[in-house]
Design a protein around this motif. Structure first.
Motif, PDB file in Angstrom:
ATOM      1  N   ILE A  57       0.816  -1.210   0.000  1.00 59.22           N
ATOM      2  CA  ILE A  57       0.000   0.000   0.000  1.00 59.22           C
ATOM      3  C   ILE A  57       0.856   1.270   0.000  1.00 59.22           C
ATOM      4  O   ILE A  57       0.308   2.373  -0.066  1.00 59.22           O
ATOM      5  CB  ILE A  57      -0.950   0.022   1.215  1.00 59.22           C
ATOM      6  N   THR A  58       2.175   1.120   0.079  1.00 55.68           N
ATOM      7  CA  THR A  58       3.057   2.281   0.015  1.00 55.68           C
ATOM      8  C   THR A  58       3.066   2.850  -1.402  1.00 55.68           C
ATOM      9  O   THR A  58       3.268   2.111  -2.362  1.00 55.68           O
ATOM     10  CB  THR A  58       4.492   1.911   0.415  1.00 55.68           C
ATOM     11  N   PRO A  59       2.836   4.148  -1.587  1.00 57.38           N
ATOM     12  CA  PRO A  59       2.894   4.735  -2.940  1.00 57.38           C
ATOM     13  C   PRO A  59       4.225   4.434  -3.616  1.00 57.38           C
ATOM     14  O   PRO A  59       5.295   4.544  -2.997  1.00 57.38           O
ATOM     15  CB  PRO A  59       2.725   6.239  -2.675  1.00 57.38           C
ATOM     16  N   ALA A  60       4.158   4.044  -4.884  1.00 54.89           N
ATOM     17  CA  ALA A  60       5.354   3.602  -5.603  1.00 54.89           C
ATOM     18  C   ALA A  60       6.407   4.692  -5.676  1.00 54.89           C
ATOM     19  O   ALA A  60       7.611   4.422  -5.537  1.00 54.89           O
ATOM     20  CB  ALA A  60       4.967   3.141  -7.007  1.00 54.89           C
ATOM     21  N   VAL A  61       5.998   5.935  -5.886  1.00 49.79           N
ATOM     22  CA  VAL A  61       6.964   7.027  -6.023  1.00 49.79           C
ATOM     23  C   VAL A  61       7.699   7.251  -4.704  1.00 49.79           C
ATOM     24  O   VAL A  61       8.925   7.420  -4.685  1.00 49.79           O
ATOM     25  CB  VAL A  61       6.250   8.314  -6.475  1.00 49.79           C
ATOM     26  N   MET A  62       6.958   7.238  -3.601  1.00 53.58           N
ATOM     27  CA  MET A  62       7.590   7.439  -2.296  1.00 53.58           C
ATOM     28  C   MET A  62       8.518   6.280  -1.963  1.00 53.58           C
ATOM     29  O   MET A  62       9.650   6.481  -1.502  1.00 53.58           O
ATOM     30  CB  MET A  62       6.523   7.588  -1.229  1.00 53.58           C
ATOM     31  N   GLY A  63       8.050   5.047  -2.192  1.00 50.38           N
ATOM     32  CA  GLY A  63       8.894   3.888  -1.915  1.00 50.38           C
ATOM     33  C   GLY A  63      10.147   3.877  -2.769  1.00 50.38           C
ATOM     34  O   GLY A  63      11.239   3.559  -2.281  1.00 50.38           O
ATOM     35  N   ALA A  64      10.011   4.233  -4.047  1.00 47.58           N
ATOM     36  CA  ALA A  64      11.169   4.258  -4.937  1.00 47.58           C
ATOM     37  C   ALA A  64      12.163   5.332  -4.519  1.00 47.58           C
ATOM     38  O   ALA A  64      13.380   5.137  -4.628  1.00 47.58           O
ATOM     39  CB  ALA A  64      10.711   4.497  -6.377  1.00 47.58           C
ATOM     40  N   ALA A  65      11.652   6.467  -4.039  1.00 49.11           N
ATOM     41  CA  ALA A  65      12.547   7.530  -3.576  1.00 49.11           C
ATOM     42  C   ALA A  65      13.366   7.081  -2.374  1.00 49.11           C
ATOM     43  O   ALA A  65      14.564   7.377  -2.266  1.00 49.11           O
ATOM     44  CB  ALA A  65      11.737   8.779  -3.231  1.00 49.11           C
ATOM     45  N   VAL A  66      12.718   6.337  -1.474  1.00 47.05           N
ATOM     46  CA  VAL A  66      13.436   5.805  -0.306  1.00 47.05           C
ATOM     47  C   VAL A  66      14.475   4.778  -0.745  1.00 47.05           C
ATOM     48  O   VAL A  66      15.618   4.781  -0.269  1.00 47.05           O
ATOM     49  CB  VAL A  66      12.450   5.196   0.701  1.00 47.05           C
TER      50      VAL A  66
END
Length: 256
Positions: A57-66
């Motif tokens: 459920i983590t947004p892909a853009v936020m997860g990818a940035a991390v």
């Protein structure tokens, strides 16, 4: 594509295959192991199920940035600090276009067998992290509807845990595994957001999966028709893959 010289699109299909194959196989494999572990009598099972869904459920853009920060090329990046604890040298990760076979074994292999680059492998790890928990929950639901009488009968006949797993659990889970493989291949062939965020210029074109290739042609504002044609090729390829998977697995599916 080879005759007309469009090696970029051909390579993008190869990179997409790398991403799809390794992501799906590991997601389903790890998901099955996690589901089988949660299926046992375990305290706080609901808590672990909730934790498993967080990456999904983590947004892909936020997860990818991390993940972009975690897989940084600096020697003090989180992942380099971690592998340093085991005596390994720092790696460039998302900035390394060397094939994974060269990174792991020091062997230079040309062509398809060289495998994905270290940069694409990093994106594959993100994909595995993102969807494994979801797959585990789906497989756990499948395990919960298998009649316990079958396990009791097998145990009374002296079957080992491995025999029960191979002869009962896996065959009765084949419809769910087929569903996950089918939808997984479709989703991974359309993967874009996190790869676009994690893509670096240092990795060259080794992270240019087919969706990135199509996007780049649209972004040029010149090759709209060419990009549309590539999208049609992707659509046809996804249909061929879906039909092929059905033909391959239909005799092994057990819906009873």
């Amino acid at each position: 594509m080879l005759i007309l010289g469009d090696e970029d699109f051909l390579n993008s299909l190869i990179y997409t295959f790398y991403y799809s194959f390794f992501t799906i196989t590991l997601e389903v494999g790890l998901g099955l192991i996690i589901a089988f572990a949660l299926y046992q009598k375990l305290k706080g099972k609901q808590f672990f199920q909730m934790i498993l869904l967080f990456p999904y459920i983590t947004p892909a853009v936020m997860g990818a940035a991390v993940f972009f920060i975690i897989f940084g090329k600096a020697e003090n990046s989180l992942l380099n600090e971690f592998i340093g604890l085991f005596g390994y040298d720092p790696q460039l990760w998302l900035f390394d276009k060397r094939p994974i076979t060269e990174v792991l074994f020091g062997v230079k292999i040309n062509g398809f067998l060289a495998g994905p680059s270290l940069a694409l492998t990093s994106a594959i790890i993100y994909g595995i992290w993102s969807y494994t928990g979801y797959y585990a929950i789906i497989l756990l639901a499948g395990l919960s509807i298998i009649p316990t009488e079958l396990y009791d009968a097998a145990k009374s006949e002296g079957a080992s845990r491995w025999q029960i797993f191979i002869k009962i659990t896996i065959p009765l889970l084949t419809p769910i595994i087929f569903f996950l493989l089918l939808t997984g291949f479709i989703n991974t062939f359309q993967a874009f957001n996190h790869i676009f965020i994690m893509k670096t210029s240092s990795a060259g074109s080794t992270m240019n999966v087919v969706t990135i290739e199509i996007f780049d042609h649209f972004w040029d504002r010149v090759k709209f028709g060419y990009a549309a044609a590539e999208a049609v090729v992707l659509f046809i390829l996804l249909n061929v893959l879906a039909i092929s998977q059905y033909v391959l697995f239909r005799k092994r599916l057990n819906y009873e």
